[in-house]
Write a protein that holds these residues in place. Structure first.
Motif, PDB file in Angstrom:
ATOM      1  N   PHE A   1       0.829  -1.197   0.000  1.00 34.50           N
ATOM      2  CA  PHE A   1       0.000   0.000   0.000  1.00 34.50           C
ATOM      3  C   PHE A   1       0.868   1.253   0.000  1.00 34.50           C
ATOM      4  CE2 PHE A   1      -3.590  -2.638   1.110  1.00 34.50           C
ATOM      5  CZ  PHE A   1      -4.690  -1.920   0.652  1.00 34.50           C
ATOM      6  N   ASN A   2       0.324   2.318  -0.580  1.00 31.38           N
ATOM      7  CA  ASN A   2       0.942   3.631  -0.525  1.00 31.38           C
ATOM      8  C   ASN A   2       0.482   4.307   0.764  1.00 31.38           C
ATOM      9  OD1 ASN A   2       1.984   6.168  -0.887  1.00 31.38           O
ATOM     10  ND2 ASN A   2       0.973   6.569  -2.844  1.00 31.38           N
TER      11      ASN A   2
ATOM     12  N   PHE B   1      -2.630   0.746  -3.990  1.00 30.95           N
ATOM     13  CA  PHE B   1      -1.627  -0.250  -3.634  1.00 30.95           C
ATOM     14  C   PHE B   1      -1.052  -0.853  -4.906  1.00 30.95           C
ATOM     15  CE2 PHE B   1      -5.185  -3.156  -4.054  1.00 30.95           C
ATOM     16  CZ  PHE B   1      -4.618  -4.339  -4.494  1.00 30.95           C
ATOM     17  N   ALA B   2       0.222  -1.211  -4.809  1.00 35.68           N
ATOM     18  CA  ALA B   2       0.950  -1.734  -5.962  1.00 35.68           C
ATOM     19  C   ALA B   2       1.164  -3.226  -5.805  1.00 35.68           C
ATOM     20  CB  ALA B   2       2.299  -1.030  -6.101  1.00 35.68           C
ATOM     21  N   GLY B   3       1.390  -3.879  -6.925  1.00 38.09           N
ATOM     22  CA  GLY B   3       1.643  -5.312  -6.907  1.00 38.09           C
ATOM     23  C   GLY B   3       2.554  -5.714  -8.053  1.00 38.09           C
TER      24      GLY B   3
ATOM     25  N   PHE C   1      -3.391  -0.392  -8.154  1.00 42.50           N
ATOM     26  CA  PHE C   1      -4.844  -0.529  -8.094  1.00 42.50           C
ATOM     27  C   PHE C   1      -5.439   0.568  -7.219  1.00 42.50           C
ATOM     28  CE2 PHE C   1      -2.941  -4.660  -8.745  1.00 42.50           C
ATOM     29  CZ  PHE C   1      -3.728  -5.264  -9.715  1.00 42.50           C
ATOM     30  N   ASP C   2      -6.697   0.895  -7.502  1.00 44.04           N
ATOM     31  CA  ASP C   2      -7.444   1.869  -6.709  1.00 44.04           C
ATOM     32  C   ASP C   2      -8.518   1.119  -5.931  1.00 44.04           C
ATOM     33  OD1 ASP C   2      -8.923   3.911  -5.646  1.00 44.04           O
ATOM     34  OD2 ASP C   2      -8.987   5.106  -7.461  1.00 44.04           O
ATOM     35  N   THR C   3      -8.352   1.046  -4.607  1.00 47.46           N
ATOM     36  CA  THR C   3      -9.305   0.281  -3.792  1.00 47.46           C
ATOM     37  C   THR C   3     -10.644   0.991  -3.669  1.00 47.46           C
ATOM     38  OG1 THR C   3      -8.465   1.322  -1.766  1.00 47.46           O
ATOM     39  CG2 THR C   3      -7.461  -0.766  -2.445  1.00 47.46           C
TER      40      THR C   3
ATOM     41  N   GLU D   1      -9.806  -0.990  -9.547  1.00 42.04           N
ATOM     42  CA  GLU D   1      -9.495  -0.579 -10.914  1.00 42.04           C
ATOM     43  C   GLU D   1      -7.988  -0.390 -11.062  1.00 42.04           C
ATOM     44  OE1 GLU D   1     -10.246   3.234 -13.910  1.00 42.04           O
ATOM     45  OE2 GLU D   1     -11.304   3.072 -11.989  1.00 42.04           O
ATOM     46  N   VAL D   2      -7.442  -0.876 -12.176  1.00 43.20           N
ATOM     47  CA  VAL D   2      -6.029  -0.691 -12.472  1.00 43.20           C
ATOM     48  C   VAL D   2      -5.828   0.732 -12.983  1.00 43.20           C
ATOM     49  CG1 VAL D   2      -4.070  -1.451 -13.854  1.00 43.20           C
ATOM     50  CG2 VAL D   2      -5.728  -3.124 -13.016  1.00 43.20           C
TER      51      VAL D   2
END
Length: 330
Positions: free
Chosen positions: A265-266, A273-275, A285-287, A292-293
């Protein structure tokens, strides 16, 4: 000419006789406010599987020749964690060794050096993951020996040992934000467990993935009950840990093309958060918008292994021996 790697003259060489070789397989990257950046790598192609840790006071350029200082390790470096608010960090190795290192400035020369404050060798196999609790007085590690250990960082001894904690390799351990007793673990045995060290039976199953192993986890720093988990099929699952053995709050079955390796997570923006996975893919991604990517990149030429946030900039480290910066729009 260099000798054939299978020749007898090469086999009889010691590690001191072999010409220096830059460890190109970058395993993790850490960024800490006020300190700089830490980069860890392993040598996976030579006869001696050792590693290197680099420290960058100025992390605008990750050229190895411009590192502030560096240190070799006797085995490959798997993962690391910063002890926030200090000049110390932790690394774990393929041999099962856990080390606490400090970044020290020399008074006479003003050069920097990495000093080992202590090490311990209690895991029976490679340590795959390490995470520090917020107070910096505790660490948790998991390894290929199916074991999870909780460590006292002052004396560097294991205050709790769970062996076996899982019935297969422990792929990730993550301390819950704002807690000194709770952490989560994932394993190739298809289970994700929530651990509370205050309880007589500390482990409880929060999800059992019957299809494949679980490979990565990350807590939302702004919502300590939200845990994001990745699996070996490339799926992303969002869980509410207050609801044990329940269905995920949300899942993205096609988040990645291969097994998820790391999630992060940022802390500056808890909705991002990145993966990364067992490929060159990097995604953010946007939680707040159904996972959504919002960013995707495939510029690396080998597996991406390290993720670190620096405000709205994502840093990624790969086995291709490069560190890339990704500017993520807010």
């Amino acid at each position: 000419m260099d000798p054939n790697l299978n020749a007898e003259i090469y086999r009889n060489m010691t590690s001191a006789d072999i010409p220096p070789n830059v460890d190109r397989h970058l395993q993790f990257i850490l960024v800490s406010d006020g300190i700089g950046a830490i980069l860890g790598a392993s040598n996976m192609t030579d006869r001696y599987w050792n590693g290197t840790v680099w420290y960058y006071k100025d992390h605008t350029d990750f050229n190895r020749d411009k590192a502030t200082t560096a240190m070799k390790t006797e085995s490959g470096v798997c993962d690391g964690a910063c002890l926030s608010g200090t000049n110390k960090f932790v690394i774990c190795e393929d041999s099962g060794v856990l080390q606490i290192l400090s970044i020290n400035e020399m008074a006479d020369t003003h050069n920097y050096e990495l000093q080992c404050l202590g090490y311990s060798f209690e895991h029976d196999d490679a340590i795959t993951s390490v995470s520090a609790f917020d107070t910096n007085t505790r660490l948790v590690t998991g390894g290929m020996d199916y074991c999870i250990k909780v460590w006292d960082t002052v004396e560097l001894y294991s205050s709790h040992t769970f062996s076996p904690a899982h019935t297969d390799t422990v792929t990730c351990v993550q301390a819950q934000p704002k807690s000194i007793d709770i952490f989560a673990s994932t394993s190739l045995d298809h289970d994700a467990l929530l651990w509370d060290l205050r309880q007589p039976k500390p482990a409880s199953c929060i999800i059992k993935n019957v299809e494949c192993g679980l490979t990565a986890a990350a807590w939302n720093p702004k919502n300590v009950h939200e845990l994001v988990i990745g699996d070996a099929d490339g799926r992303i699952l969002v869980l509410d840990v207050r609801q044990s053995n329940s269905e995920p709050v949300f899942q993205n079955p096609r988040a990645f093309s291969r097994g998820v390796y790391r999630l992060l997570f940022n802390s500056a923006r808890n909705d991002q958060f990145a993966g990364c996975c067992d490929s060159t893919e990097v995604k953010v991604f946007d939680t707040s918008h159904n996972m959504e990517v919002i960013y995707e990149n495939k510029n690396h030429r080998d597996f991406v292994r390290g993720l670190a946030w620096d405000q709205n900039c994502l840093l990624t480290a790969s086995w291709d021996n490069t560190v890339l910066e990704h500017a993520i729009s807010s």
